[in-house]
Design a protein around this motif. Structure first.
Motif: not given
Length: 152
Positions: A99-107
């Motif tokens: 969420a802190l990363a803008g709901n980007l996929p996490i790798h």
């Protein structure tokens, strides 16, 4: 277990008693503990690192940085971090990071071919998404609620 913004003291504490499996992971990635420390420090200074705390002891650091299509994680831990309870905690916490990363996929990446590592990533919610520079890449897809809101 709880998470909070990481400090330089947290980073130093984790690296004073870094687990052997983390040292092995860094070596397999072609880095040493100093390079991993420096990468984590850079993200910490930019406000993108959390300390994972058990009782009053920092047992791990997770950091992240956003790219155009995903957020990549960096990680360091002491041996005491690796347990079923912490994996369950990480399942919730990585969604907070996402969420802190803008709901980007996490790798997240692993250079060691350990069955327990793949299992932990699956339990947390990651899916294996391929290989990159000798590492297995695990991806945590975006949270569904945020996907639905973006589509609306």
């Amino acid at each position: 277990m709880r998470a909070r913004a990481a400090t330089i003291g947290d980073l130093e504490s984790v690296f004073r008693d870094l687990s052997t499996r983390m040292s092995d992971e860094y070596a397999a990635a072609g880095k040493d503990s100093k390079a991993a420390y420096d990468n984590l420090m850079m993200n910490l200074k930019e406000g993108r690192a959390h300390a994972l705390v058990e009782d009053d002891k920092t047992v791990a650091i997770i950091a992240w940085h956003e790219n155009s299509d995903a957020a990549d994680t960096l990680f360091a831990a002491q041996e005491g971090f690796f347990s079923a309870a912490t994996v369950r905690f990480c399942r919730r916490h990585i969604r907070h990071v996402q969420a802190l990363a803008g709901n980007l996929p996490i790798h997240s990446r692993s250079w060691l071919q350990r069955a327990d590592v793949a299992k932990w990533f699956r339990v947390i919610g990651y899916v294996e998404s391929g290989q990159e520079n000798g590492a297995t890449v695990f991806e945590l897809p975006p949270a569904r609620a945020a996907q639905s809101m973006r589509a609306a």
